[in-house]
Design a protein around this motif. Sequence first.
Motif, mmCIF file in Angstrom:
data_model
loop_
_atom_site.group_PDB
_atom_site.id
_atom_site.type_symbol
_atom_site.label_atom_id
_atom_site.label_comp_id
_atom_site.label_asym_id
_atom_site.label_seq_id
_atom_site.Cartn_x
_atom_site.Cartn_y
_atom_site.Cartn_z
ATOM 1 N N ARG B 319 1.169 -1.207 0.320
ATOM 2 C CA ARG B 319 -0.100 -0.090 -0.386
ATOM 3 C C ARG B 319 0.749 1.231 -0.379
ATOM 4 O O ARG B 319 1.756 1.272 0.482
ATOM 5 N N GLU B 320 0.234 2.107 -0.984
ATOM 6 C CA GLU B 320 1.600 3.189 -0.899
ATOM 7 C C GLU B 320 0.497 4.826 -0.409
ATOM 8 O O GLU B 320 -1.091 4.751 -1.665
ATOM 9 N N GLU B 321 1.122 5.262 -0.094
ATOM 10 C CA GLU B 321 0.022 6.506 -0.342
ATOM 11 C C GLU B 321 0.614 7.443 -1.608
ATOM 12 O O GLU B 321 1.420 7.827 -2.130
ATOM 13 N N ILE B 322 -0.524 8.183 -2.397
ATOM 14 C CA ILE B 322 -0.737 8.107 -2.970
ATOM 15 C C ILE B 322 -0.708 10.265 -2.780
ATOM 16 O O ILE B 322 0.145 11.504 -3.498
ATOM 17 N N THR B 323 -1.819 10.437 -2.008
ATOM 18 C CA THR B 323 -2.344 11.908 -1.607
ATOM 19 C C THR B 323 -2.169 11.336 0.186
ATOM 20 O O THR B 323 -2.226 10.665 0.226
ATOM 21 N N PRO B 324 -1.627 12.684 0.564
ATOM 22 C CA PRO B 324 -2.054 11.900 2.463
ATOM 23 C C PRO B 324 -3.255 11.986 2.600
ATOM 24 O O PRO B 324 -3.967 12.296 2.319
ATOM 25 N N GLY B 325 -3.468 10.788 3.660
ATOM 26 C CA GLY B 325 -4.471 9.673 3.687
ATOM 27 C C GLY B 325 -5.079 9.408 2.837
ATOM 28 O O GLY B 325 -5.365 8.064 3.023
ATOM 29 N N HIS B 326 -4.816 9.016 1.164
ATOM 30 C CA HIS B 326 -5.088 8.408 0.056
ATOM 31 C C HIS B 326 -4.286 7.191 -0.186
ATOM 32 O O HIS B 326 -3.033 7.826 -0.779
ATOM 33 N N ASP B 327 -4.232 5.846 0.204
ATOM 34 C CA ASP B 327 -4.025 4.860 -0.073
ATOM 35 C C ASP B 327 -4.190 3.757 -0.966
ATOM 36 O O ASP B 327 -5.092 4.024 -1.046
ATOM 37 N N THR B 328 -3.642 3.557 -1.976
ATOM 38 C CA THR B 328 -3.862 2.631 -2.808
ATOM 39 C C THR B 328 -2.562 1.023 -2.613
ATOM 40 O O THR B 328 -1.433 1.346 -2.730
ATOM 41 N N ALA B 329 -3.019 -0.145 -3.098
ATOM 42 C CA ALA B 329 -2.379 -1.427 -3.735
ATOM 43 C C ALA B 329 -1.850 -1.499 -4.451
ATOM 44 O O ALA B 329 -2.612 -2.663 -4.785
ATOM 45 N N CYS B 330 -1.152 -0.983 -5.062
ATOM 46 C CA CYS B 330 -1.816 -1.085 -6.840
ATOM 47 C C CYS B 330 -0.094 -0.514 -7.943
ATOM 48 O O CYS B 330 -0.073 0.485 -7.463
ATOM 49 N N PHE B 331 0.801 -1.690 -8.502
ATOM 50 C CA PHE B 331 1.452 -1.076 -8.937
ATOM 51 C C PHE B 331 1.214 -0.332 -10.285
ATOM 52 O O PHE B 331 2.516 0.924 -10.004
ATOM 53 N N GLU B 332 0.323 0.110 -10.627
ATOM 54 C CA GLU B 332 0.270 0.014 -11.738
ATOM 55 C C GLU B 332 -0.995 1.490 -11.660
ATOM 56 O O GLU B 332 -0.892 2.000 -12.763
ATOM 57 N N SER B 333 -1.495 2.021 -10.528
ATOM 58 C CA SER B 333 -2.121 2.653 -10.279
ATOM 59 C C SER B 333 -1.381 4.130 -11.119
ATOM 60 O O SER B 333 -2.492 4.659 -11.639
ATOM 61 N N GLU B 334 -0.168 4.775 -11.488
ATOM 62 C CA GLU B 334 0.056 6.080 -11.891
ATOM 63 C C GLU B 334 0.143 5.735 -13.265
ATOM 64 O O GLU B 334 -0.673 6.639 -13.721
ATOM 65 N N ARG B 335 0.169 4.470 -13.837
ATOM 66 C CA ARG B 335 -0.320 4.213 -15.635
ATOM 67 C C ARG B 335 -1.719 4.118 -15.652
ATOM 68 O O ARG B 335 -1.650 5.611 -16.535
ATOM 69 N N ILE B 336 -2.482 3.473 -14.869
ATOM 70 C CA ILE B 336 -3.654 3.453 -14.746
ATOM 71 C C ILE B 336 -4.711 4.685 -14.781
ATOM 72 O O ILE B 336 -5.458 5.283 -15.514
ATOM 73 N N PHE B 337 -3.780 5.215 -14.176
ATOM 74 C CA PHE B 337 -5.079 6.363 -13.753
ATOM 75 C C PHE B 337 -4.011 8.127 -14.178
ATOM 76 O O PHE B 337 -4.016 9.107 -13.440
#
Lengths: 383, 342
Positions: B319-337
Motif C-alpha cells: 500500500r502506497e500513499e498517493i496523497t496524504p491519507g489516500h492509499d492504494t495497493a496497486c503497482f500500476e496505479s500511476e499508469r492506469i490513472f
Amino acid sequence: MTAARQDATQDSTDVLRVADLTKVYALHSPVISRLTRGGARDGQLRALDGVDLELRRGEILALVGESGSGKSTLAKILVGGQTATSGSVHHDGHPMPAHRDRDQRRRIQMVFQDPYSSLNPRISVGSMLRELLLLHRVVPRRDVRAESVRLLNLVGLEEDALEAYPSQFSGGQRQRLAIARALAVRPDVLIADEPVSALDVSVQATILELFASLQRELGLSILFVAHNLAVVQHLSHRVAVMYLGRIVEVAETAELFANPRHPYTRALIDSIPRMSVGSINEEFVLEGEPPSPFDVPAGCRFHPRCPYATDACRTTDPALADVAREHRSACLHASDLDAFDAAPDPRRSLEFGSPTTADLERVATTTTVTTTVTTTKDRSTSA
Amino acid sequence: MRTSSAAGTAASTALSLLRVTDLRIGIRRRRGDDTVIVDDVSFDIAAGQRFGVVGESGSGKSLTLRAVADLLPKGVEVLSGSILYDGRELVGMPGAERRRLMGPEIAMIFQEPMTALNPVVRVGDQIAEGPRRHLGLSKRTAHSLAVEMMAKTGIPDPERRSRAYAHELSGGLRQRIMIAMAVSCSPRLLLCDEPTTALDVTVQHQVLRVLEDLCADTGTALAFVTHDLAVVNQTCTSMAVMYSGRIAESGSVVEVLSNPRHPYTRGLLDSAPDFDQPERQLIPIAGFPPSVTGRPVGCAFAPRCPFAVERCRTAVPPREEITPGHDTACFESERIFAGVPA
C-alpha cells in the motif's frame, strides 16, 4: 375476466395480464393468532388486494415494493405455484386455469433469489437440463446435448459445465445456471424474484446485463421483482410500485423517477442511498414502517405514513387511475402533488460542482478534479 | 465523564481511538502452514470518525471487525499484528479485561437483529443489561435508561415496546433495539456489521439517520462494514475497500469515490448502478472473487484486472500513499490513472 375481454385489442401487446387479483391466506392456527394478537381479528392475511397489472410482450417490467407488499406472492401466482383467491390471470389472451397443464406451465418460468438453495446440489448441470428438455419434449433425444450446450452458451457458460455440480460454481454462475434452466423449456415469460440481491456487487452487473440481452435477443418478457431502485432504473422499461398488496403506481421508468405521482414512490426514491459524491439525500425521512397486511388501514392504505394525507384519504380507498399517458397512480392527490425533484440537493451539488459520469470520466482520464474536500457533512480525512 | 486510562499513550497514537496495524487473521495449523484469511490490514479510526469498510463476501471485512470485537469464529484467530484501542493492545489481552471494554468502550451491531437478540428476554431488559452490569445502575434506573435509549433511536411508544419480545417487533424496530442496546453504555467505538442490509430501503434510510445522529451527539466513532458503496457514501467520512483479505484502497470517502486509484475500486464504481446516473452503462468486473484457499500468488485482483502486467502476478503490491491519507495497493496505479492529478 370481463376486463380481459373488453380489452381484446390490448391482448396482442400484453403477454400477461392480471385483473383484480386477490390472495388471502386464512390463518387457522391459534398459535399464530395469539402471536399477532389483535391484528388477526378475522384471521386473514391479505397478501394481494385487487392487483391489476399487465406485462407487455418483450418488455422488462419491474415490480418494486418493501417486504410484505406482496410482490413475491404475485410472482408465485403468475408462475402457477400458488392459486389466487379471486381475480384472473390471462396469458396471451387466454385465461390461465388454477391447475395448469404442462404447456401452460412451460411458458411462464421463474428465476429465484437465492441460487444457493434453488439448485439441487446432487444433480449435475447436464442432468438438470436433460430432464427438462426431455420432459417437455423441447428437442429430440439425440439433440439434447447440443441444446444443453447452446443454453449454457446463451447464459455465458462453457460446455464443460455440463458435467459439474452446482457446488462447483460461484454465486453469479449459479444464477446463470438457474436462468439457463428457466430458458431450457423456451418460455415466453420470465419471472425473476430478486435475482441479483443475493449476489456480490461486482457480479450483479453481469447478471443484469444478461437479463437485458435475453430480453433484446430472444424477445423475452421479463417481470423483474426487486427492491433496489437503482437496479430497476437501469434495467427496466416500466416500473410498478406495490404497497401492502396493491399496485399504487405504474409508469415508464424515466417518467416514474422524474415525475412520481404517488407519495410512497417519492418516499422510496428519496430513500435510495446515493453513490455520487455530494449527492446525499437526507431531507426526507418517511415516518413509520409498512403496516402489517393483517391489518390494512381503512381508506388509502398509505395514509398513516403519508405527509400529504387529508380527511378524504382516511375514508376513500383510491383506485389506480390514469394521471398521464402511460402513467397510473392510486392517490387522491396525484394531480396536485408539487413538482418532484429527485436530483441531489442543489445546495450540495453547487458545493461539489455536481459530479456526473462525465466528471468521473474526466477525473479518471484527464485533469479536472473535485476541488474542496469539505462539505456540510464534515467529511474529514483520517488522522 | 471519561478519564483516559491509557496515560502512557504514545504521541503517535494519541489521535486515533482504534489503530489496527498489520493485522493477519486466519486458522493456525500445527505444521506451521497457517491459512491466512485477512492479511496486512492497517487502519486508524479517530474519535468521532465514521469509517466504512466496503468489500464483497469473502473479502474479510466482517472478520476484521469481529477481530476488534473479539468475536472471531471458533478456530479463526489473530495470527499477528496489533489492534490498539485507546493505547491499549487488544491482541492477547486477557478475556475478562477485554470483556470489560465491550459495552462501555466498544459495542457492536449485527446484520440480523432477529438472531442477535435473545428471544425469551424482553427487549427492554436486554437493553438494560449492559448499563446494569457496566455502569452499576439499579434495575429501575437501567430500565428508564433503556426506555430513553429506545426513544432516542426513534422507537414509537418506547415504554410499551420495552416489554415486548423480539419476535413481536418488525425488522426495523429490532434493528433499533440493537442500536439502543449497543449505545446504552455510550461506547466510544461502535462496530456495525452490515446493519441495514436486511432492511427495506425506507427503513434503512431511517436507521442510518438514527446512527448518524447518535454518533454526532455523543461523539462515538463508527466502524461500518457494508457491501454497498452508496451506504458508505451516505454515512461515512473515510473508508477502506477490501478485496480478498487485503485493503485495496483507503482514504476519505470523497477522495476514494470521486478519485479512485485502484482498478478494483474503479470497477466497483463502474459496475454498481448509480441512481444519479441512470444513463451510464454498467461495466461489470470480469470473473469472480477468489476463494480463501484459491488466492493467486501476486495481487489478488490481477486475474480480473484489465490492466494487470507480469509483476502483478508474481508480487503482492504494497500500500502506497498517493496523497496524504489516500492509499492504494496497486503497482500500476500511476499508469492506469495517468494524467489524473493526485
